[in-house]
Motif scaffolding. Sequence first.
Motif, mmCIF file in Angstrom:
data_model
loop_
_atom_site.group_PDB
_atom_site.id
_atom_site.type_symbol
_atom_site.label_atom_id
_atom_site.label_comp_id
_atom_site.label_asym_id
_atom_site.label_seq_id
_atom_site.Cartn_x
_atom_site.Cartn_y
_atom_site.Cartn_z
ATOM 1 N N LEU A 1 -20.535 -21.746 23.662
ATOM 2 C CA LEU A 1 -21.532 -21.750 24.719
ATOM 3 C C LEU A 1 -22.071 -20.342 24.897
ATOM 4 O O LEU A 1 -21.321 -19.423 25.200
ATOM 5 C CB LEU A 1 -20.887 -22.248 26.009
ATOM 6 N N ILE A 2 -23.379 -20.148 24.682
ATOM 7 C CA ILE A 2 -24.004 -18.825 24.776
ATOM 8 C C ILE A 2 -25.134 -18.905 25.797
ATOM 9 O O ILE A 2 -26.149 -19.569 25.563
ATOM 10 C CB ILE A 2 -24.554 -18.377 23.407
ATOM 11 N N LEU A 3 -24.948 -18.214 26.932
ATOM 12 C CA LEU A 3 -25.942 -18.237 27.997
ATOM 13 C C LEU A 3 -26.337 -16.823 28.378
ATOM 14 O O LEU A 3 -25.494 -15.938 28.471
ATOM 15 C CB LEU A 3 -25.397 -18.943 29.240
ATOM 16 N N SER A 4 -27.623 -16.616 28.642
ATOM 17 C CA SER A 4 -28.094 -15.306 29.084
ATOM 18 C C SER A 4 -28.023 -15.171 30.595
ATOM 19 O O SER A 4 -28.123 -14.078 31.134
ATOM 20 C CB SER A 4 -29.522 -15.061 28.598
ATOM 21 N N GLY A 5 -27.834 -16.273 31.299
ATOM 22 C CA GLY A 5 -27.799 -16.268 32.758
ATOM 23 C C GLY A 5 -26.457 -16.699 33.303
ATOM 24 O O GLY A 5 -25.415 -16.130 32.979
ATOM 25 N N THR A 6 -26.465 -17.759 34.131
ATOM 26 C CA THR A 6 -25.283 -18.190 34.870
ATOM 27 C C THR A 6 -24.733 -19.512 34.345
ATOM 28 O O THR A 6 -25.483 -20.449 34.088
ATOM 29 C CB THR A 6 -25.636 -18.362 36.364
ATOM 30 N N LEU A 7 -23.414 -19.576 34.241
ATOM 31 C CA LEU A 7 -22.706 -20.813 33.931
ATOM 32 C C LEU A 7 -22.038 -21.279 35.214
ATOM 33 O O LEU A 7 -21.216 -20.564 35.786
ATOM 34 C CB LEU A 7 -21.658 -20.589 32.840
ATOM 35 N N SER A 8 -22.405 -22.477 35.685
ATOM 36 C CA SER A 8 -21.815 -23.050 36.904
ATOM 37 C C SER A 8 -20.996 -24.262 36.520
ATOM 38 O O SER A 8 -21.515 -25.199 35.910
ATOM 39 C CB SER A 8 -22.907 -23.467 37.887
ATOM 40 N N LEU A 9 -19.729 -24.245 36.904
ATOM 41 C CA LEU A 9 -18.833 -25.353 36.600
ATOM 42 C C LEU A 9 -18.490 -26.080 37.893
ATOM 43 O O LEU A 9 -17.916 -25.499 38.808
ATOM 44 C CB LEU A 9 -17.547 -24.854 35.933
ATOM 45 N N ALA B 1 -16.012 -30.583 35.828
ATOM 46 C CA ALA B 1 -16.320 -30.008 34.509
ATOM 47 C C ALA B 1 -15.050 -29.781 33.697
ATOM 48 O O ALA B 1 -13.984 -29.481 34.233
ATOM 49 C CB ALA B 1 -17.070 -28.693 34.679
ATOM 50 N N HIS B 2 -15.196 -29.911 32.383
ATOM 51 C CA HIS B 2 -14.096 -29.679 31.441
ATOM 52 C C HIS B 2 -14.678 -28.901 30.254
ATOM 53 O O HIS B 2 -15.436 -29.461 29.458
ATOM 54 C CB HIS B 2 -13.496 -31.012 30.975
ATOM 55 N N ILE B 3 -14.317 -27.619 30.146
ATOM 56 C CA ILE B 3 -14.879 -26.746 29.119
ATOM 57 C C ILE B 3 -13.769 -26.271 28.196
ATOM 58 O O ILE B 3 -12.725 -25.791 28.657
ATOM 59 C CB ILE B 3 -15.561 -25.502 29.752
ATOM 60 N N GLU B 4 -14.007 -26.397 26.887
ATOM 61 C CA GLU B 4 -13.071 -25.890 25.877
ATOM 62 C C GLU B 4 -13.873 -25.170 24.808
ATOM 63 O O GLU B 4 -14.943 -25.621 24.426
ATOM 64 C CB GLU B 4 -12.283 -27.032 25.231
ATOM 65 N N GLY B 5 -13.329 -24.032 24.340
ATOM 66 C CA GLY B 5 -13.985 -23.334 23.243
ATOM 67 C C GLY B 5 -14.215 -21.875 23.529
ATOM 68 O O GLY B 5 -13.341 -21.172 24.033
ATOM 69 N N GLU B 6 -15.428 -21.422 23.238
ATOM 70 C CA GLU B 6 -15.807 -20.013 23.356
ATOM 71 C C GLU B 6 -17.037 -19.908 24.244
ATOM 72 O O GLU B 6 -18.011 -20.628 24.041
ATOM 73 C CB GLU B 6 -16.109 -19.479 21.956
ATOM 74 N N VAL B 7 -16.975 -19.010 25.242
ATOM 75 C CA VAL B 7 -18.071 -18.882 26.203
ATOM 76 C C VAL B 7 -18.544 -17.438 26.251
ATOM 77 O O VAL B 7 -17.739 -16.512 26.373
ATOM 78 C CB VAL B 7 -17.627 -19.339 27.618
ATOM 79 N N HIS B 8 -19.870 -17.247 26.163
ATOM 80 C CA HIS B 8 -20.513 -15.944 26.335
ATOM 81 C C HIS B 8 -21.576 -16.136 27.419
ATOM 82 O O HIS B 8 -22.515 -16.915 27.225
ATOM 83 C CB HIS B 8 -21.183 -15.467 25.044
ATOM 84 N N THR B 9 -21.428 -15.437 28.538
ATOM 85 C CA THR B 9 -22.364 -15.594 29.648
ATOM 86 C C THR B 9 -22.453 -14.306 30.451
ATOM 87 O O THR B 9 -21.628 -13.411 30.296
ATOM 88 C CB THR B 9 -21.954 -16.777 30.558
ATOM 89 N N SER B 10 -23.460 -14.205 31.307
ATOM 90 C CA SER B 10 -23.588 -13.041 32.185
ATOM 91 C C SER B 10 -22.846 -13.255 33.491
ATOM 92 O O SER B 10 -22.212 -12.348 34.004
ATOM 93 C CB SER B 10 -25.055 -12.757 32.485
#
Length: 148
Positions: free
Chosen positions: A83-91, A95-104
């Motif tokens: 998951l690659i985001l330039s802004g905000t990640l809201s969970l 929510a169920h997140i697995e893996g690799e996250v790049h966010t501001s």
Amino acid sequence: MFSSDNKKPKTVTHMETTTQQNIIAQGTKIVGDIASEGPFRIDGTVEGNVKTSGKVVIGKSGFIKGTLQGENADFEGKFSGKLILSGTLSLKSTAHIEGEVHTSKLAVEPGATFNATCSMKGTVKALPNEPAKPKQPEQITQRPERQA
């Protein structure tokens, strides 16, 4: 007092942008890559890469397996991948997140599952009210001189 600008031809420029939200409904499964300039709402399943410059909303029944690139994302459903985001990640709490996250920025509600390696890259700002710590002078210990 009243001047007429009707003598000058007015030019109107239309920019073609996608303002309508793309919806992948519950019960829909897409295998492949998706690219769009507009926002997304995903209530179905996507296996592949999703790339958009708009906001992505994953509903409670939504699931993405693959790579998601975008600006902002709101998750109520599941994600597995990168998951690659330039802004905000809201969970949200579901929510169920697995893996690799790049966010501001990251916002997590209690109850959300976040099993990921997370890298947050944003501008680092100094706190304005925090005084700068003075540098501690090095202490020099001297031996007493021997008198002969």
